[in-house]
Design a protein around this motif. Structure first.
Motif, short mmCIF file in Angstrom:
data_model
loop_
_atom_site.label_atom_id
_atom_site.label_comp_id
_atom_site.label_asym_id
_atom_site.label_seq_id
_atom_site.Cartn_x
_atom_site.Cartn_y
_atom_site.Cartn_z
N TYR A 11 -39.72 63.86 28.63
CA TYR A 11 -41.03 63.75 29.50
C TYR A 11 -41.71 62.47 29.14
O TYR A 11 -42.13 61.90 29.82
CB TYR A 11 -41.82 65.15 29.42
N PHE A 12 -41.93 62.52 27.49
CA PHE A 12 -42.71 61.47 27.11
C PHE A 12 -42.04 60.05 27.39
O PHE A 12 -42.83 59.22 27.85
CB PHE A 12 -42.95 61.71 25.64
N ARG A 13 -40.70 60.08 27.18
CA ARG A 13 -40.05 58.65 27.29
C ARG A 13 -40.10 58.37 29.16
O ARG A 13 -40.35 57.16 29.24
CB ARG A 13 -38.42 58.95 27.18
N MET A 14 -40.20 59.42 29.77
CA MET A 14 -40.13 59.29 31.15
C MET A 14 -41.46 58.44 31.55
O MET A 14 -41.49 57.49 32.53
CB MET A 14 -39.87 60.61 32.11
N GLU A 15 -42.45 59.02 31.11
CA GLU A 15 -43.89 58.49 31.66
C GLU A 15 -43.98 57.21 31.16
O GLU A 15 -44.60 56.24 31.62
CB GLU A 15 -44.78 59.48 30.95
N LEU A 16 -43.53 56.82 29.78
CA LEU A 16 -43.51 55.57 29.44
C LEU A 16 -42.63 54.44 30.24
O LEU A 16 -43.11 53.40 30.37
CB LEU A 16 -43.10 55.47 27.87
N MET A 17 -41.46 54.93 30.64
CA MET A 17 -40.36 54.12 31.51
C MET A 17 -41.24 53.85 32.91
O MET A 17 -41.13 52.86 33.22
CB MET A 17 -39.35 54.94 31.86
N HIS A 18 -42.12 54.90 33.38
CA HIS A 18 -42.63 54.66 34.64
C HIS A 18 -43.82 53.62 34.37
O HIS A 18 -43.83 52.93 35.39
CB HIS A 18 -43.41 56.14 35.05
N ALA A 19 -44.53 53.79 33.19
CA ALA A 19 -45.64 52.89 33.06
C ALA A 19 -44.95 51.48 32.95
O ALA A 19 -45.54 50.52 33.44
CB ALA A 19 -46.37 52.98 31.83
N GLU A 20 -44.02 51.13 32.26
CA GLU A 20 -43.28 50.02 32.09
C GLU A 20 -42.64 49.30 33.46
O GLU A 20 -42.77 48.14 33.70
CB GLU A 20 -42.07 50.20 31.05
#
Length: 602
Positions: free
Chosen positions: A182-191
């Motif tokens: 979930y943490f990785r997904m939010e960072l990918m979305h931000a990127e």
């Protein structure tokens, strides 16, 4: 039941007519498809349903789709997909739905449906499959992660992925893997949003209609996920995993700082002092800390010196760690670090030599502490042999077998060292190994011994060793030794001797199919290959494997048909015997292959 099956077959008629009309299939092939479909339909309409019948039906339809795809490519025809492929795809989905409805607990069946949907780009259907699967298997975090990743990466819907993760966390509020993804997904979305905004700005487009929140762009959503996770999940491994994910993104410096501050060196050493991963992290951190940025004017010697100093600081932390936490896992972390540094490329021979000496020294200290794991002895030996420290390698191998005297792998490792160094005490070591190791599981030692003997000892000694191995190994393991014995005898002593050995070995079960096939192949290599002998070998093999192997029967029939001394009139009786001996679905498989053989297609 018959009426239902007839109706299903009639539903196929339009697509089959189209296949024939456009030239993808011939009339004869259409009839074959109908026959096969009829047989498969009857199997899935029985009162006592079997999962294998559904799987076979689904696999047949998938193979049909693949065949149509290849034929379209061959003739360059791309029309009528709605009438042909879509009809078959709908039928496959229906079969999967029936199967997963009947066997709901079979996760592999669900995953097969997921894979099929992905292969044929059935996005709408896949959403339904994920929804139904997660309702039934909500207790499996991996399935939630798979569904969320698909939403994020394929459907490009971060909102749907976030919704799935939040639902998953209600079922698994303390699952580390869910929080990490979930943490990785939010960072990918931000990127992704940062990149979109950058493209728009470079194109000097008006961003008025696009709402890019600064908080999301800076990874604030990921920060919220981390803070929530940190309250529920303790342990250094999870914290370090979150930090490593954050480091993958170049805009997360503040987030990384927060993770580090929450788990500072003082906090880690106090709260997780017994965890080897804590010390591993603290030691490796020394590689990044306290080193000035290299400039164009920094000399190579200066860079080498700085790197050596940083590695020394790492090792100082590791030395403290193995005193504070004297366990196998801690030494494993230390040795892994040393091996990683040793395997890094460098043009400095001095640094390379330092790394080698340090690694060998750490191996030795772990060994002296009796805390070196069995698996790491092999890496130590490889390093010693590469460094041409032969005597030390022999000494270490002997020490390893003292520590792990009942381990076949450790004795095998020691013997390989002695064989590689061409030592005189190889035979003595083999004898010693067999005294310590239980008879079950000694096959690797016997195969290594006879292989070494083949290239070193006389034929008489090697044959004596083979015969001894047959009695010393378990019945299941002796099968491999019989195959090796037969092959070696033929290579060294020729046909007459191998025939005698084969007859001798046939007196004691068990056998493998390859054992008989090897003898058949040897016979066929002779100038005067006799069908009488081939029959004998096939008959022996069929007595052992005739109920489970269709190919053996077909090969026997081919020999009777093709061999100059063969009797084609025997084929009928062989076919009749096969039908009697083969079990279950193998009969149908044999009949279809025998038909292909008769028509010249096999």
């Amino acid at each position: 039941m018959a009426e239902r099956i007839e109706q299903r077959l009639e539903d196929r008629v339009p697509e089959l007519e189209q296949l024939e009309r456009v030239g993808l299939f011939t009339r004869r092939e259409i009839r074959a498809v109908l026959r096969k479909a009829s047989a498969l339909e009857y199997k899935i309409q029985r009162r006592a349903l079997r999962k294998e019948d559904f799987i076979n039906y689904i696999q047949y339809e998938i193979n049909l789709l693949e065949l149509i795809k290849k034929r379209r490519a061959r003739i360059g025809y791309s029309f009528k997909k709605e009438e042909i492929e879509h009809s078959i795809l709908h039928r496959v989905h229906s079969l999967f739905n029936r199967a997963t409805g009947k066997w709901k607990d079979d996760v592999q069946l669900w995953l097969s449906h997921v894979a099929f949907c992905k292969e044929w780009n059935a996005k709408h259907q896949l959403s339904k499959v994920f929804s139904t699967m997660l309702a039934i298997h909500s207790n499996k975090p991996a399935l939630w992660i798979m569904a969320a990743k698909w939403e994020m990466e394929t459907r490009l819907s971060s909102e749907s992925a976030r919704h799935l993760f939040l639902r998953a966390l209600r079922f698994h509020p303390e699952c580390p893997k869910l929080y990490q993804e979930y943490f990785r997904m939010e960072l990918m979305h931000a990127e992704k949003q940062r990149k979109e905004k950058k493209v728009f700005e470079q194109a000097k487009m008006d961003l008025g209609e696009f709402n890019y929140s600064e908080e999301i762009l800076n990874g604030e959503m990921a920060r919220i996920v981390y803070r929530d996770a940190a309250q529920k999940i303790k342990g250094v491994e999870f914290q370090l995993a979150m930090l490593s994910i954050a480091k993958l993104f170049d805009f997360t410096q503040d987030l990384q700082k927060e993770i580090l501050e929450r788990h500072s060196m003082f906090s880690l050493q106090n709260n997780y002092a017994e965890d080897p991963l804590t010390w591993d992290y603290l030691a490796r951190r020394e590689l990044e800390l306290g080193s000035p940025q290299a400039t164009e004017h920094t000399t190579k010697q200066r860079k080498v010196s700085e790197m050596a100093q940083r590695e020394e600081r790492c090792c100082a932390v590791f030395d403290e760690a193995v005193r504070a936490v004297p366990t196998e896992d801690m030494w494993k972390c230390y040795i892994t670090f040393c091996l990683e540094r040793y395997n890094r490329k460098t043009n400095s021979e001095e640094l390379k030599q330092k790394r080698l000496e340090r690694t060998l020294n750490v191996f030795n200290k772990a060994h002296e502490s009796n805390l070196l794991p069995e698996a790491l002895y092999k890496q130590w030996l490889q390093l010693l042999l590469e460094s041409r420290l032969s005597e030390k390698a022999v000494e270490v191998a002997e020490a390893a077998t003292r520590h792990f005297s009942q381990s076949v792998e450790t004795w095998q490792m020691r013997l390989q060292v002695l064989i590689q160094l061409e030592r005189e005490d190889v035979t003595q070591c083999f004898e010693e190994a067999l005294k310590h190791v239980k008879s079950k599981g000694t096959l690797p030692l016997w195969t290594l011994w006879v292989e070494w003997s083949e290239g070193t000892n006389s034929k008489e000694d090697t044959e004596s060793l083979y015969q001894r191995s047959l009695h010393a190994t378990t019945p299941a393991e002796s099968v491999t030794m019989k195959e090796m014995y037969l092959d070696w005898t033929y290579r060294k002593s020729g046909y007459k001797k191998v025939k005698r050995v084969f007859n001798s070995l046939c007196e004691n079960r068990p056998f493998s199919l390859d054992f008989f096939r090897k003898m058949i192949q040897i016979e066929k290599e002779q100038e005067s290959c006799k069908m009488l002998h081939l029959r004998e070998y096939y008959e022996r093999a069929l007595r052992e494997f005739g109920s489970t192997d269709t190919v053996l029967w077909l090969d026997y029939i081919k020999e009777e048909l093709n061999h100059p001394q063969g009797k084609p009139e025997n084929c009928g009786s062989i076919h009749w015997r096969a039908m009697k001996m083969l079990q279950g679905d193998l009969v149908e498989d044999f009949v279809s292959k025998y038909t292909l053989l008769q028509t010249g297609h096999l």
